[in-house]
Design a protein around this motif. Sequence first.
Motif, PDB file in Angstrom:
ATOM      1  N   UNK A 141       0.919  -1.298   0.249  1.00 41.37           N
ATOM      2  CA  UNK A 141      -0.125   0.008  -0.054  1.00 41.37           C
ATOM      3  C   UNK A 141       0.989   1.207   0.035  1.00 41.37           C
ATOM      4  N   UNK A 142       0.633   2.327  -0.764  1.00 45.23           N
ATOM      5  CA  UNK A 142       1.341   3.380  -0.868  1.00 45.23           C
ATOM      6  C   UNK A 142       0.532   4.505  -1.646  1.00 45.23           C
TER       7      UNK A 142
ATOM      8  N   UNK B 170       5.990   4.490   0.276  1.00 44.08           N
ATOM      9  CA  UNK B 170       5.078   3.660   1.183  1.00 44.08           C
ATOM     10  C   UNK B 170       5.469   4.059   2.864  1.00 44.08           C
ATOM     11  N   UNK B 171       4.962   3.427   3.899  1.00 46.49           N
ATOM     12  CA  UNK B 171       5.501   3.861   5.298  1.00 46.49           C
ATOM     13  C   UNK B 171       6.887   3.467   5.494  1.00 46.49           C
ATOM     14  N   UNK B 172       7.334   2.469   4.725  1.00 47.47           N
ATOM     15  CA  UNK B 172       8.845   1.859   4.715  1.00 47.47           C
ATOM     16  C   UNK B 172       9.713   2.743   3.713  1.00 47.47           C
ATOM     17  N   UNK B 173       9.045   3.864   2.982  1.00 42.52           N
ATOM     18  CA  UNK B 173       9.923   4.656   1.980  1.00 42.52           C
ATOM     19  C   UNK B 173       9.474   4.351   0.605  1.00 42.52           C
TER      20      UNK B 173
END
Length: 329
Positions: free
Chosen positions: A293-294, A309-312
């Motif tokens: 998801x992003x 995304x939350x991870x970059x």
Amino acid sequence: MDLKKLLERLSDGCWHSLSELVWELGTDIGSLSDLLRELQSYGLELTADAEGSVSLSSRLSLLADEEILAGLTPVLRSSLVHIELAPVVDSTNTRAMEWLRVGNSGRALFLAEWQHSGRGRRGRSWVSPIAQNLIMSLAWPVDEAGRMLQGISLVVALSLVEGLRSMKLHGTDLLRVKWPNDVWLGEAKLAGILLELYKSQSARDHVVIGIGLNVQLPSGALADFDQAAIDLCSQGNPQIDRNQLVIAVLNSLELNLEKLRVEGFGCFREQWLELDAFRNRQVKVVGHGQPIVGVVSGISDSGALILQTLEGEQVIGGGEIAPSVRPLS
Ligand code: BTN
């Protein structure tokens, strides 16, 4: 008696008596009834009257290979080594792959009015009523096919948009693309594209480019789809010449695939970004492994999706924006 002749006779939308059809098509009433039932099972709306006549609920513009050939650019026309138009096939992509598998090569076009087993991406099926939409596949020789596949995928979608816009139809200003290669009109899917790679030991590799485009969906058909679908007729285009549509799409496809071969995908990037239905929107990408998801921030020079995304930042080469997704923001 063949289905093609019967379709041709009925395509004028006029009343035809069964006895006249039996005589004209050189058959018997039992075989004619079977064929009429077969056409109905393919989604054709037939009406019968008390006197034993049948008619279609509306006229059909049937595909005609000679008309299509005549409208293609001279470069494309002379480079096509094979063109096949079948009233009914299992799938035009399957047909193109079979053609390649028995040793053929070169640019070839496969058209059909109906598919028994139309295939979509990721194992989905593709359903399309008879003689109302566009169902076609192209076999296209490509060097370094594996590397080119991603660019081709996006360029086919852009070519569909360009071809449709050249027809000056109503609603085409609302055309958008959804990564990697759906064509949307407003908030619903208008066309889907299925690419398959054919690797040969002896000849060049080929890409089979399958295109399904909704020209006219029957009123009840929308419930059959796993996502919102739309057609061109509903946009105020009651009479669309499907042969001209095939011509417009193929001509634009040929020009763009050649440009892609020579210049690479980079020169299509801006065009994609302008048409991207999900840019700056949150999406779910499915394909390999866990869904991601992003927020879509763009595409790379090779056509990969760039997602925040939350991870970059992630650059995603395969998969698709989840089919049922609507923009989340
Ligand atoms: C998708 O959006 O999932 C891709 C749909 C592709 C459908 C077309 S119709 C012509 C060709 N033959 C097939 O069996 N599939 C493609």
